[in-house]
Design an enzyme around this catalytic site. Structure first.
Site, mmCIF file in Angstrom:
data_model
loop_
_atom_site.group_PDB
_atom_site.id
_atom_site.type_symbol
_atom_site.label_atom_id
_atom_site.label_comp_id
_atom_site.label_asym_id
_atom_site.label_seq_id
_atom_site.Cartn_x
_atom_site.Cartn_y
_atom_site.Cartn_z
ATOM 1 N N CYS A 1 0.819 -1.229 0.000
ATOM 2 C CA CYS A 1 0.000 0.000 0.000
ATOM 3 C C CYS A 1 0.847 1.271 0.000
ATOM 4 O O CYS A 1 0.330 2.356 -0.270
ATOM 5 C CB CYS A 1 -0.960 -0.005 1.175
ATOM 6 S SG CYS A 1 -2.077 -1.408 1.139
ATOM 7 N N HIS B 1 -3.263 7.339 2.613
ATOM 8 C CA HIS B 1 -3.726 6.020 2.183
ATOM 9 C C HIS B 1 -5.106 5.773 2.783
ATOM 10 O O HIS B 1 -5.315 6.005 3.981
ATOM 11 C CB HIS B 1 -2.732 4.950 2.636
ATOM 12 C CG HIS B 1 -3.189 3.564 2.316
ATOM 13 N ND1 HIS B 1 -3.620 3.212 1.060
ATOM 14 C CD2 HIS B 1 -3.309 2.461 3.091
ATOM 15 C CE1 HIS B 1 -3.976 1.938 1.068
ATOM 16 N NE2 HIS B 1 -3.800 1.461 2.294
ATOM 17 N N ASN C 1 -10.247 0.130 0.273
ATOM 18 C CA ASN C 1 -8.779 0.218 0.283
ATOM 19 C C ASN C 1 -8.244 -0.369 -1.021
ATOM 20 O O ASN C 1 -8.349 -1.569 -1.251
ATOM 21 C CB ASN C 1 -8.254 -0.555 1.499
ATOM 22 C CG ASN C 1 -6.732 -0.589 1.579
ATOM 23 O OD1 ASN C 1 -6.032 -0.219 0.631
ATOM 24 N ND2 ASN C 1 -6.217 -1.048 2.704
HETATM 25 N N1 COA Z 1 -18.595 -8.167 9.841
HETATM 26 C C1 COA Z 1 -19.018 -8.492 11.076
HETATM 27 N N2 COA Z 1 -18.194 -8.886 12.047
HETATM 28 C C2 COA Z 1 -16.878 -8.930 11.763
HETATM 29 C C3 COA Z 1 -16.367 -8.596 10.507
HETATM 30 C C4 COA Z 1 -17.301 -8.216 9.527
HETATM 31 N N3 COA Z 1 -16.910 -7.869 8.275
HETATM 32 N N4 COA Z 1 -15.022 -8.732 10.523
HETATM 33 C C5 COA Z 1 -14.688 -9.138 11.756
HETATM 34 N N5 COA Z 1 -15.811 -9.266 12.497
HETATM 35 C C6 COA Z 1 -15.930 -9.701 13.884
HETATM 36 C C7 COA Z 1 -14.771 -10.576 14.316
HETATM 37 O O1 COA Z 1 -14.988 -11.918 13.920
HETATM 38 C C8 COA Z 1 -14.841 -10.417 15.829
HETATM 39 O O2 COA Z 1 -15.863 -11.247 16.324
HETATM 40 P P1 COA Z 1 -15.640 -12.037 17.714
HETATM 41 O O3 COA Z 1 -15.476 -10.952 18.746
HETATM 42 O O4 COA Z 1 -16.891 -12.799 17.833
HETATM 43 O O5 COA Z 1 -14.407 -12.851 17.515
HETATM 44 C C9 COA Z 1 -15.307 -8.963 15.997
HETATM 45 O O6 COA Z 1 -15.874 -8.581 14.743
HETATM 46 C C10 COA Z 1 -14.204 -8.025 16.362
HETATM 47 O O7 COA Z 1 -13.113 -8.286 15.489
HETATM 48 P P2 COA Z 1 -11.846 -7.390 15.481
HETATM 49 O O8 COA Z 1 -10.878 -7.919 14.465
HETATM 50 O O9 COA Z 1 -11.337 -7.188 16.873
HETATM 51 O O10 COA Z 1 -12.485 -6.008 14.976
HETATM 52 P P3 COA Z 1 -11.844 -4.604 14.843
HETATM 53 O O11 COA Z 1 -12.607 -3.602 15.558
HETATM 54 O O12 COA Z 1 -10.346 -4.643 15.070
HETATM 55 O O13 COA Z 1 -12.055 -4.309 13.285
HETATM 56 C C11 COA Z 1 -10.828 -4.301 11.227
HETATM 57 C C12 COA Z 1 -11.479 -5.148 12.323
HETATM 58 C C13 COA Z 1 -10.212 -5.242 10.220
HETATM 59 C C14 COA Z 1 -11.904 -3.464 10.568
HETATM 60 C C15 COA Z 1 -9.777 -3.365 11.876
HETATM 61 O O14 COA Z 1 -8.927 -4.102 12.736
HETATM 62 C C16 COA Z 1 -8.936 -2.684 10.854
HETATM 63 O O15 COA Z 1 -9.428 -1.925 10.030
HETATM 64 N N6 COA Z 1 -7.602 -2.889 10.885
HETATM 65 C C17 COA Z 1 -6.722 -2.297 9.905
HETATM 66 C C18 COA Z 1 -6.764 -3.130 8.663
HETATM 67 C C19 COA Z 1 -6.192 -2.448 7.470
HETATM 68 O O16 COA Z 1 -6.420 -1.280 7.276
HETATM 69 N N7 COA Z 1 -5.467 -3.192 6.636
HETATM 70 C C20 COA Z 1 -4.879 -2.727 5.448
HETATM 71 C C21 COA Z 1 -3.730 -1.847 5.740
HETATM 72 S S1 COA Z 1 -2.975 -1.298 4.303
#
Ligand code: COA
Length: 321
Positions: A111, A248, A278
């Protein structure tokens, strides 16, 4: 003498996929995705390729700059999703554009790829080797997404953006920093073709994105403001001197965290991730092109571009528009 962006272009696949569409594939909801990421829909390829999208974006950037393909001296494509191992995407784009005199090669820094390609081209122009460079960030991430993984499939989109850089007497790129931390590579990864020959047993290969979302989130909110501050110090500016931060587009909450750490109001952080998700290396140049075409970039404005992603890689660039 400076090096200046003189044209922008972008291209998105035709098909738009909403959060509701994804809720048909995996257990998710529009509410969850919007609240946690700020993303509402994204464009997904139904035939467009890294090369075809990059060609369209490059053609628009050339048109915007009032230049022709035959004038291009260097052509870089930043991508982590090329259709072919060889030849590189940039050579295919060169051929389709008719940029016969350009040297062309790809650069993969995930990215942060577009930003690193911009800095690479800057160095060639600054060194007097080339007069100009066409730089595209192009991705078809939908090829490497595990469409059964709700933690990643809701985040990404396909698209391409491009800029034309040229040696100029007007102020342009003021300064930049770039960093890599390979020790954290496991938090965001995707396998490629692995060693396979008659002399080894079947390799274990998972050619889809795997991510520790929380780790990536924490890294971005910590390192992006730090590298923006480092860049601004280098060019003797403060966050308050910056008109727009073109970051980004990964997650609205990451951008809000960065704005808070820099103590800069959110109005200075334009976003399009609600419509495009993204798009990895395409994110910054697509947003830049949208701002340019909307007339929101005025000559003399101070911009900061900043990208981060797998590697881990991250960096920032301060420039005068
Ligand atoms: N819909 C519903 N629930 C979802 C989900 C979705 N699309 N994706 C994950 N969950 C659930 C998980 O399974 C978890 O459930 P559980 O508590 O029963 O295990 C719960 O939501 C929380 O998951 P978690 O991973 O802790 O959520 P979060 O608040 O960290 O959000 C992201 C997840 C991926 C949105 C967040 O971590 C994020 O944006 N990270 C950066 C990723 C990124 O930008 N990557 C590219 C960089 S270039």
């Amino acid at each position: 003498m400076s090096v200046k962006i003189i044209g922008t272009g972008s291209a998105l696949p035709q098909k738009e996929i909403t959060n509701e569409d994804l809720a048909q594939l995996v257990e998710t909801s529009d509410e969850w995705v919007r609240e946690r990421t700020g993303i509402g829909s994204r464009h997904i390829s139904t035939g467009e390729t890294v090369v075809s999208l990059a060609v369209r974006a490059c053609e628009k950037a050339l048109e915007n700059a009032g230049k022709t393909a035959s004038e291009v001296e260097m052509l870089l494509v930043a991508t982590c999703t090329p259709e072919r191992g060889i030849p590189c995407a940039a050579c295919q784009v060169q051929s389709q554009l008719g940029a016969a005199d350009a040297v062309a090669f790809d650069l993969n820094a995930a990215c942060a790829g577009f930003l690193f390609a911009l800095h690479t081209a800057w160095a060639y122009i600054e060194a007097g080797i080339y007069e100009n460079a066409l730089i595209a960030g192009s991705e078809v991430l939908s090829k490497i997404i595990d469409w059964t993984d709700r933690g990643t499939c809701v985040l990404f989109g396909d698209g391409a953006g491009a800029v034309l850089l040229e040696r100029s007497n007007m102020p342009g790129i003021l300064g930049f920093v770039q960093h890599s931390d390979g020790t954290k590579g496991e938090v965001l990864k995707c396998d490629s073709r692995q060693l396979k020959n008659p002399y080894i047993s079947e390799p274990i290969n998972f050619p889809y994105v795997q991510m520790d979302g929380r780790e990536v989130f924490a890294f971005a909110v910590r390192q992006v403001p730090a590298c923006i501050t480092e860049t601004l110090q280098k060019v003797q500016l403060t966050p308050g001197d910056v008109d727009l931060f073109v970051l980004h587009q990964a997650n609205k909450r990451i951008i809000e965290g960065i704005s808070k750490r820099l103590s800069v109001e959110m109005e200075k952080f334009p976003m399009n991730l609600d419509r495009v998700g993204n798009m990895s290396s395409a994110a910054i140049p697509v947003l830049l092109d949208e701002l340019n075409r909307e007339g929101r970039l005025r000559e003399g404005m101070t911009l900061v571009l900043s990208g981060f992603g797998a590697g881990l890689t991250y960096g920032a660039c301060a420039l005068r528009w």
